[in-house]
Design a protein around this motif. Structure first.
Motif, mmCIF file in Angstrom:
data_model
loop_
_atom_site.group_PDB
_atom_site.id
_atom_site.type_symbol
_atom_site.label_atom_id
_atom_site.label_comp_id
_atom_site.label_asym_id
_atom_site.label_seq_id
_atom_site.Cartn_x
_atom_site.Cartn_y
_atom_site.Cartn_z
ATOM 1 N N UNK A 62 38.434 39.210 77.747
ATOM 2 C CA UNK A 62 37.145 39.029 78.422
ATOM 3 C C UNK A 62 36.263 40.244 78.262
ATOM 4 N N UNK A 63 35.305 40.407 79.155
ATOM 5 C CA UNK A 63 34.280 41.457 79.021
ATOM 6 C C UNK A 63 34.850 42.856 79.181
ATOM 7 N N UNK A 64 35.915 43.016 79.963
ATOM 8 C CA UNK A 64 36.443 44.359 80.255
ATOM 9 C C UNK A 64 37.694 44.615 79.438
ATOM 10 N N UNK A 65 37.663 45.500 78.449
ATOM 11 C CA UNK A 65 38.860 45.794 77.665
ATOM 12 C C UNK A 65 39.960 46.477 78.490
ATOM 13 N N UNK A 66 39.573 47.030 79.640
ATOM 14 C CA UNK A 66 40.573 47.685 80.496
ATOM 15 C C UNK A 66 41.096 46.786 81.601
ATOM 16 N N UNK A 67 40.893 45.461 81.470
ATOM 17 C CA UNK A 67 41.311 44.523 82.529
ATOM 18 C C UNK A 67 42.818 44.596 82.785
ATOM 19 N N UNK A 68 43.597 44.769 81.728
ATOM 20 C CA UNK A 68 45.055 44.818 81.906
ATOM 21 C C UNK A 68 45.456 46.002 82.770
ATOM 22 N N UNK A 69 44.799 47.120 82.577
ATOM 23 C CA UNK A 69 45.105 48.308 83.387
ATOM 24 C C UNK A 69 44.730 48.080 84.845
ATOM 25 N N UNK A 70 43.597 47.397 85.077
ATOM 26 C CA UNK A 70 43.214 47.111 86.460
ATOM 27 C C UNK A 70 44.220 46.185 87.132
ATOM 28 N N UNK A 71 44.707 45.196 86.383
ATOM 29 C CA UNK A 71 45.714 44.262 86.930
ATOM 30 C C UNK A 71 46.974 45.030 87.316
ATOM 31 N N UNK A 72 47.429 45.907 86.412
ATOM 32 C CA UNK A 72 48.642 46.685 86.701
ATOM 33 C C UNK A 72 48.436 47.549 87.938
ATOM 34 N N UNK A 73 47.255 48.150 88.058
ATOM 35 C CA UNK A 73 46.977 49.014 89.198
ATOM 36 C C UNK A 73 46.967 48.229 90.498
ATOM 37 N N UNK A 74 46.287 47.079 90.517
ATOM 38 C CA UNK A 74 46.201 46.294 91.743
ATOM 39 C C UNK A 74 47.565 45.734 92.174
ATOM 40 N N UNK A 75 48.480 45.558 91.240
ATOM 41 C CA UNK A 75 49.833 45.094 91.578
ATOM 42 C C UNK A 75 50.766 46.251 91.882
ATOM 43 N N UNK A 76 50.230 47.463 91.934
ATOM 44 C CA UNK A 76 51.064 48.605 92.271
ATOM 45 C C UNK A 76 52.135 48.898 91.251
ATOM 46 N N UNK A 77 52.013 48.337 90.030
ATOM 47 C CA UNK A 77 53.025 48.504 88.972
ATOM 48 C C UNK A 77 54.413 48.026 89.419
ATOM 49 N N UNK A 78 54.448 47.158 90.401
ATOM 50 C CA UNK A 78 55.720 46.651 90.918
ATOM 51 C C UNK A 78 56.167 45.469 90.058
ATOM 52 N N UNK A 79 57.361 45.517 89.478
ATOM 53 C CA UNK A 79 57.791 44.454 88.554
ATOM 54 C C UNK A 79 57.700 43.044 89.143
ATOM 55 N N UNK A 80 58.128 42.858 90.389
ATOM 56 C CA UNK A 80 58.078 41.519 90.962
ATOM 57 C C UNK A 80 56.639 41.032 91.097
ATOM 58 N N UNK A 81 55.762 41.898 91.566
ATOM 59 C CA UNK A 81 54.357 41.507 91.718
ATOM 60 C C UNK A 81 53.754 41.148 90.369
ATOM 61 N N UNK A 82 54.055 41.944 89.339
ATOM 62 C CA UNK A 82 53.532 41.663 88.008
ATOM 63 C C UNK A 82 54.065 40.344 87.477
ATOM 64 N N UNK A 83 55.344 40.084 87.703
ATOM 65 C CA UNK A 83 55.952 38.837 87.230
ATOM 66 C C UNK A 83 55.290 37.634 87.875
ATOM 67 N N UNK A 84 55.054 37.703 89.182
ATOM 68 C CA UNK A 84 54.412 36.597 89.884
ATOM 69 C C UNK A 84 52.975 36.402 89.403
ATOM 70 N N UNK A 85 52.285 37.501 89.182
ATOM 71 C CA UNK A 85 50.900 37.397 88.730
ATOM 72 C C UNK A 85 50.828 36.803 87.323
ATOM 73 N N UNK A 86 51.769 37.172 86.468
ATOM 74 C CA UNK A 86 51.806 36.604 85.117
ATOM 75 C C UNK A 86 51.941 35.084 85.195
ATOM 76 N N UNK A 87 52.783 34.606 86.122
ATOM 77 C CA UNK A 87 52.898 33.158 86.297
ATOM 78 C C UNK A 87 51.561 32.539 86.665
ATOM 79 N N UNK A 88 50.814 33.214 87.523
ATOM 80 C CA UNK A 88 49.485 32.728 87.910
ATOM 81 C C UNK A 88 48.542 32.719 86.707
ATOM 82 N N UNK A 89 48.597 33.757 85.892
ATOM 83 C CA UNK A 89 47.724 33.838 84.714
ATOM 84 C C UNK A 89 48.016 32.685 83.759
#
Length: 859
Positions: free
Chosen positions: A305-332
């Motif tokens: 999308x418009x922001x090339x740094x979107x992945x970094x923002x996603x990781x930051x908002x999930x606190x880099x916690x593996x479970x949170x990232x895994x759940x969010x990936x399912x949502x994506x």
């Protein structure tokens, strides 16, 4: 009610303790000690005198028994005695009632600590493991450490950080590389969100590990220390990986550490355990780089999308916690029209809306809000279910929807990574997701709506269980009252195979439902569920069955359901009898008999008379047993209950068989067999065929006997009746021994013994052991016979089964005589004759002849 702020006159600074705050057995003991101080700190002797006041002579307690109530570190409590001690220290009825309730809660927790599932292998690997290369390398190095010393690796960190992923991933690598030969895995439930699933008792884990390592149930020691020793001995000289997942604390873990050269133990916990392991791995969340790499790999193909740094923002908002990232990936993955920038913006918006404590809650909240309202409602209601997993039919009952609708929603929840699908169409939660969903249910669903949903679930399970049990046992003497129709779809249980399959799959959930209803204010369902499951569980010998019926007894007493109370007591008496607890069984059965007579329930009275007669028979009180059976026969005939009549006749025939009246036994068995076949009672037919075959064998009708004994075994196996199988295999062993087929006889008796030990059927063991001993003697192996009969004698004395004790003494005499030890043989023969004569059994004359023949050699 007592004043909580009051102090006893002699101890003005000691408050009256509140038992409701105990929370555990140690907490109960602590408050009992406080109560003793409040009451002026009387001596144990003084308390004993108060407790014994008005008690019958057979129930008096000694000072040491009273003192033991006050000792910390207990795993079990004698509830009745603790209540008696409380009443002796402060006799207010309301206060004693509060202690009774607290003991009920704590007792349920104590039972739950023994429920555990150990695995001889590793659970399936879930996607999402990345990086952790350094931790994997360090664990592998520890496993390869020269010198073969035992290694313990503690993996510690916050919830959702990937501790279990790391342990399982590394375990698979070690197994594939041949560094370890076998794997043992257990979830210790250190932080389970369900209060009904407390941390597992390490003694229960060792029981499961020992069984996995090949030890029979009978051989497993009782004490924690002895079990730990046996476990370490079995692991000696093996390369075993033990994974102790989700540990609560060091005391839970220490008994489970192998401490044998070549072994590796991986322990995961949210706490610092202080074990001083060979390797400590405090696991942190992903680094930002690792988190970004995970999201990029898992969402390949999704435009940035418009922001090339979107992945970094996603990781930051999930606190880099593996479970949170895994759940969010399912949502994506489930929002194909969104770019990564859209997801990052949405996370930013959610963060501004409300400050969240963790990435887990953020990811869960995002996934939850994205669901349709009916999906959100299903997730909330599923979390309320007492069982570990659920199928689409039960989900439909919870929501009041159709089965196909529920199945589609369950599949959607799996795609959103909020549920996990297991084999055979069952679904389960990650524990953190369940916690979140329960919180949402409490926040968003009215208590009345939650209550209605659980009522629908209980009604559904009660109806299906009742139908399934009726299919398995269509001609039961005491049929289950039909449950009212629920109007919800139900699985097909129309054949015995389907009925048994459903009951076997749902058994843990149904038992959890009984515990839940007993604990959380649904006592009428406790009674009905336990009653519906009684026939299905009757031939299982585990303590879980005894626990279930105890809960039903308490629930029936609580609701004032006299009829239900009588049935529950009768069920509890039968369950105790199966475990060889004859005294306890008689106590419960007598209480049930009084209640059945009080309510005029003739069928129930006849049922309990049969149960009491069976216990008398096991204790070799044959006259009393026959009297019970004869009275039950009269009652069944008065009621026109042909199935009950057949059961009473077969039991009377059993008494005839034991007393040598084989002709009368055969006649009665033949009558019972006709009635069983007319009524379609396959269970009764199997038992009657076995008894008839034994009578015919003793009458010399060997060919007929063999045919009937084989038919008995075939029926029992078809019915899945394990305790019946025990008897059938043993009877066939006697048949083959009679024909001189000693290898076949030994195999049959060994099968009988193995099933006894697998299912905990203690009363069958002495019989099978004696059969093995008699076969060994007949095959001229007196040393082997000596071992089998010695084991049988010890067990028979412990159980109080004098006939098997006499049989063992006679067998020991024959073995000693064959070994040339005539003096010792005569002693055993004399003991056997004395026992047989006391029981008025015909074997007394036969063994008396052996005693006479051995006497000259003993002088």
């Amino acid at each position: 009610m007592p004043d909580r702020s009051a102090s006893a006159p002699g101890t003005p600074f000691t408050a009256l303790p509140d038992p409701a705050r105990a929370g555990s057995i140690d907490g109960i003991v602590e408050r009992l000690r406080m109560l003793k101080l409040w009451a002026g700190d009387p001596s144990y002797e003084a308390i004993k005198i108060r407790v014994n006041a008005g008690r019958p002579a057979g129930e008096l307690v000694c000072k040491s028994t009273v003192a033991y109530c006050f000792r910390p570190g207990r795993r079990r409590l004698d509830t009745d005695l603790v209540l008696a001690v409380v009443a002796a220290l402060h006799g207010d009825a309301g206060y004693v009632t509060q202690w009774r309730q607290a003991l009920r809660v704590v007792g349920g927790e104590a039972e739950a600590t023994t429920q555990v599932r150990v695995v001889g292998g590793l659970p399936p690997e879930h996607e999402g493991f990345i990086a952790r290369d350094d931790e994997v390398r360090r664990i592998r190095d520890a496993a390869r450490r020269p010198g073969g010393t035992a290694a313990v690796c503690a993996i510690e960190g916050m919830a959702g950080v990937g501790k279990t992923h790391l342990a399982l991933h590394t375990g698979r690598l070690l197994a594939r590389e041949g560094i370890v030969e076998q794997v043992l895995y257990v979830d210790l439930r250190g932080f389970d969100p369900d209060p009904g699933r407390p941390p597992v008792d390490p003694a229960a884990v060792l029981d499961g590990f020992l069984r996995r390592l090949g030890m029979s149930g009978r051989g497993i020691p009782h004490s924690l220390k002895a079990r730990a020793g046996a476990y370490r001995n079995l692991l000696a000289r093996t390369r075993t990986l033990v994974i102790l997942d989700n540990a609560a604390g060091p005391d839970q873990v220490r008994p489970l550490l192998p401490r044998t050269p070549g072994s590796l133990t991986l322990v995961t916990s949210r706490r610092h355990l202080g074990l001083r392991p060979a390797l400590l791995l405090p696991l942190a969340v992903f680094t930002p780089q690792e988190a970004v790499a995970f999201v990029r790999r898992a969402t390949g193909g999704v435009p940035a999308g418009a922001d090339p740094g979107a992945t970094s923002r996603i990781a930051h908002r999930c606190g880099c916690l593996p479970l949170a990232l895994s759940l969010l990936v399912g949502h994506i993955r489930n929002t194909p029209d969104w770019t990564l920038t859209d997801h990052a913006d949405r996370l930013d918006d959610r963060h501004r809306d409300r400050r969240l404590d963790s990435g887990v809650e953020l990811a869960l909240s995002l996934s939850y809000r994205h669901l349709a309202p009916d999906h959100r409602r299903l997730l909330r209601l599923l979390a309320l279910s007492p069982g570990r997993d659920i199928d689409a039919y039960a989900a439909a009952a919870l929501t009041g929807s159709g089965r196909d609708t529920a199945a589609a929603m369950l599949a959607d929840l799996c795609r959103h990574h909020l549920l996990q699908e297991e084999p055979a169409g069952r679904f389960t939660f990650h524990d953190l997701v369940r916690t979140y969903a329960v919180t949402k249910a409490l926040d968003e669903d009215r208590p009345a709506d939650r209550h209605a949903a659980l009522t629908r679930l209980f009604d559904h399970c009660l109806a299906v269980a009742g139908t399934a049990v009726s299919v398995l046992y269509p001609a039961d003497i005491h049929p289950i009252p039909p449950a009212p129709p629920t109007g919800f779809p139900a699985p097909d249980t129309g054949s015995p195979e389907l009925a048994r399959g459903w009951l076997d799959a749902e058994r843990p959930n149904l038992l959890a439902m009984v515990r839940f209803t007993a604990r959380d204010g649904w006592p009428a369902y406790t009674v009905r569920l336990a009653g519906a499951l009684h026939r299905y569980l009757h031939n299982r010998c585990g303590t879980e069955v005894v626990t279930m019926h105890r809960q039903a007894v308490r629930a029936a007493r609580q609701t004032g359901d006299v009829s239900g109370h009588a049935q529950a007591l009768a069920d509890l008496g039968g369950a105790c009898h199966k475990l060889g607890r004859y005294g306890t069984a008689v106590k419960h059965l007598r209480q049930a008999l009084a209640l059945f007579r009080q309510t005029g329930d003739v069928s129930g009275e006849a049922r309990v008379l049969i149960g009491l007669g069976v216990v008398e028979h096991r204790l070799c009180r044959y006259d009393k047993a026959a009297g019970r059976f004869a009275r039950a026969l009269d009652l069944h005939r008065q009621q026109g209950n042909r199935i009950g009549e057949a059961q009473a006749l077969a039991n009377l025939a059993d008494v005839d068989n034991r007393l040598g009246r084989c002709g009368s036994a055969a006649d009665r068995f033949a009558q019972a067999l006709v009635l069983c076949r007319q009524g379609g009672n396959l269970d009764g037919e199997a038992g009657t065929l076995g008894g008839l075959g034994l009578a015919e064998l003793r009458l010399g009708l060997v060919e007929q006997a063999g045919e009937h004994l084989k038919q008995s075994l075939s029926l029992y196996r078809r019915l899945g009746h394990r305790t019946g199988e025990v008897i059938a295999w043993d009877n066939l062993g006697a048949y083959h021994r009679r024909l001189g087929r000693f290898p076949q006889a030994g195999e049959h008796h060994q099968r009988s013994l193995s099933i006894c030990r697998d299912i905990g059927y203690r009363e069958g063991e002495p019989r099978a052991l004696n059969g093995l001993g008699e076969t060994a003697s007949a095959a001229n192996r007196p040393g082997e016979a000596l071992l089998h009969h010695s084991s049988a004698a010890v067990l028979a004395v412990e159980l109080g089964t004098a006939d098997q004790q006499a049989r063992a003494e006679a067998g020991l005499g024959r073995a000693r005589l064959a070994l040339g030890e005539a003096g010792l043989a005569a002693g055993h023969f004399r003991a056997a004759v004395a026992l047989y004569r006391r029981l008025d059994m015909p074997e007394a004359d036969e063994v008396g002849c052996m005693l006479s023949s051995s006497a000259p050699a003993s002088t």
